[in-house]
Motif scaffolding. Structure first.
Motif, PDB file in Angstrom:
ATOM      1  N   THR A  29       0.828  -1.201   0.000  1.00  0.00           N
ATOM      2  CA  THR A  29       0.000   0.000   0.000  1.00  0.00           C
ATOM      3  C   THR A  29       0.869   1.260   0.000  1.00  0.00           C
ATOM      4  OG1 THR A  29      -0.156  -0.100   2.411  1.00  0.00           O
ATOM      5  CG2 THR A  29      -1.946  -1.105   1.148  1.00  0.00           C
ATOM      6  N   ASP A  30       2.170   1.098  -0.164  1.00  0.00           N
ATOM      7  CA  ASP A  30       3.088   2.235  -0.234  1.00  0.00           C
ATOM      8  C   ASP A  30       3.016   2.854  -1.624  1.00  0.00           C
ATOM      9  OD1 ASP A  30       5.096   4.047   0.229  1.00  0.00           O
ATOM     10  OD2 ASP A  30       6.713   2.599  -0.080  1.00  0.00           O
ATOM     11  N   HIS A  31       2.818   4.152  -1.691  1.00  0.00           N
ATOM     12  CA  HIS A  31       2.639   4.817  -2.984  1.00  0.00           C
ATOM     13  C   HIS A  31       3.883   4.729  -3.854  1.00  0.00           C
ATOM     14  CE1 HIS A  31       4.960   8.590  -2.196  1.00  0.00           C
ATOM     15  NE2 HIS A  31       4.692   8.258  -0.939  1.00  0.00           N
ATOM     16  N   ASN A 118       1.487   8.362  -8.841  1.00  0.00           N
ATOM     17  CA  ASN A 118       1.576   7.624  -7.586  1.00  0.00           C
ATOM     18  C   ASN A 118       2.886   7.889  -6.866  1.00  0.00           C
ATOM     19  OD1 ASN A 118      -0.703   5.910  -6.860  1.00  0.00           O
ATOM     20  ND2 ASN A 118      -0.428   5.070  -8.893  1.00  0.00           N
ATOM     21  N   ASP A 129       1.049   9.409   2.365  1.00  0.00           N
ATOM     22  CA  ASP A 129       0.647   8.354   1.428  1.00  0.00           C
ATOM     23  C   ASP A 129      -0.530   8.855   0.613  1.00  0.00           C
ATOM     24  OD1 ASP A 129       0.606   5.957   0.133  1.00  0.00           O
ATOM     25  OD2 ASP A 129       0.139   4.737   1.878  1.00  0.00           O
ATOM     26  N   MET A 130      -0.954   8.044  -0.345  1.00  0.00           N
ATOM     27  CA  MET A 130      -2.137   8.364  -1.135  1.00  0.00           C
ATOM     28  C   MET A 130      -3.376   8.177  -0.261  1.00  0.00           C
ATOM     29  SD  MET A 130      -1.216   8.976  -4.342  1.00  0.00           S
ATOM     30  CE  MET A 130      -2.472   8.538  -5.493  1.00  0.00           C
ATOM     31  N   PRO A 133      -5.128   3.908   0.244  1.00  0.00           N
ATOM     32  CA  PRO A 133      -4.008   3.156  -0.329  1.00  0.00           C
ATOM     33  C   PRO A 133      -4.386   1.756  -0.807  1.00  0.00           C
ATOM     34  CG  PRO A 133      -3.742   3.377   2.039  1.00  0.00           C
ATOM     35  CD  PRO A 133      -4.903   4.235   1.646  1.00  0.00           C
ATOM     36  N   ARG A 134      -5.359   1.119  -0.188  1.00  0.00           N
ATOM     37  CA  ARG A 134      -5.759  -0.223  -0.650  1.00  0.00           C
ATOM     38  C   ARG A 134      -6.480  -0.151  -1.992  1.00  0.00           C
ATOM     39  NH1 ARG A 134      -7.489  -3.027   5.013  1.00  0.00           N
ATOM     40  NH2 ARG A 134      -5.353  -3.166   5.796  1.00  0.00           N
ATOM     41  N   ASN A 136      -5.783   2.101  -4.188  1.00  0.00           N
ATOM     42  CA  ASN A 136      -4.668   2.370  -5.078  1.00  0.00           C
ATOM     43  C   ASN A 136      -3.972   1.063  -5.469  1.00  0.00           C
ATOM     44  OD1 ASN A 136      -2.791   3.866  -6.502  1.00  0.00           O
ATOM     45  ND2 ASN A 136      -1.574   4.345  -4.708  1.00  0.00           N
ATOM     46  N   MET A 137      -3.749   0.175  -4.501  1.00  0.00           N
ATOM     47  CA  MET A 137      -3.157  -1.130  -4.780  1.00  0.00           C
ATOM     48  C   MET A 137      -4.073  -1.943  -5.689  1.00  0.00           C
ATOM     49  SD  MET A 137      -2.587  -4.319  -2.161  1.00  0.00           S
ATOM     50  CE  MET A 137      -4.294  -4.190  -1.714  1.00  0.00           C
TER      51      MET A 137
END
Length: 151
Positions: A29-31, A118, A129-130, A133-134, A136-137
Motif C-alpha cells: 500500500t506504499d505509494h 503515484n 501516502d495516497m 491506499p488499498r 490504489n493497490m
C-alpha cells in the motif's frame, strides 16, 4: 535526565515489522512501490508493443519472406494467418490494432499518469501516502490483470 531515558526507550527500530516479499511488493500500500510497479509494468507493455511494431516493419520490408527468429512460432500459434512464418494481411491488421492499444492504453498513459502520479504526487504535497491506499493497490492489480487478459 529522566526524560532522556524515556525518549531512548521508544526507539524507531522496532516500529514496523519486517514484511515478506508478497506483502512488500505484490500487496503493497506504499505509494512509491505502487508507482514503481506501474512504471515497470508499463515499460514491459511498451516492450511488447515495440516487438509487434518490429514484426510489422519486417513484414513491410520483406513481404514474402518469413520472419527470421519467430516465424515458426507465429506459424504454430496463428496457423493459416502466418503460414510458413509469413504474416498475412489479416494478422498484420491484428498486430497493428494490438500495437496501438498496447502502446496507448497499457504503456504511455499508465506510465505518464499512474506511475509518476503515484510516486511523485504525495511527495509534492507533503502527504505521507495516497488517500485510500488499498484502492490504489487494487487499481494497479486491475491494470495488470486487464493488460494480461488483453494480451
Amino acid at each position: 535526565m529522566e526524560s532522556n531515558r524515556m525518549r531512548s526507550d521508544f526507539g524507531a527500530k522496532d516500529a514496523h515489522p519486517k514484511l515478506d516479499f508478497l506483502r512488500t511488493y505484490v500487496f503493497s500500500t506504499d505509494h512509491k512501490i505502487i508507482g514503481l510497479q506501474y512504471g515497470i509494468t508499463a515499460l514491459l507493455f511498451l516492450l511488447g508493443g515495440f516487438f509487434l511494431m518490429m514484426l510489422m516493419r519486417w513484414q513491410l520490408a520483406y513481404p514474402t519472406k518469413p520472419i527470421p527468429v519467430f516465424g515458426s512460432l507465429l506459424a504454430k500459434t496463428f496457423g493459416k494467418f502466418a503460414s510458413n512464418g509469413v504474416v498475412s494481411p489479416e494478422l498484420y491488421y491484428s498486430f497493428a490494432t494490438m500495437h496501438g492499444t498496447i502502446m496507448v492504453f497499457l504503456g504511455v498513459v499508465p506510465l505518464g499518469f499512474a506511475a509518476f502520479g503515484n510516486y511523485l504526487g504525495p511527495l509534492q504535497i507533503g502527504a505521507p501516502d495516497m488517500a485510500l491506499p488499498r484502492v490504489n493497490m487494487l487499481s494497479y492489480q486491475a491494470y495488470f490483470i486487464g493488460g494480461v487478459i488483453l494480451l
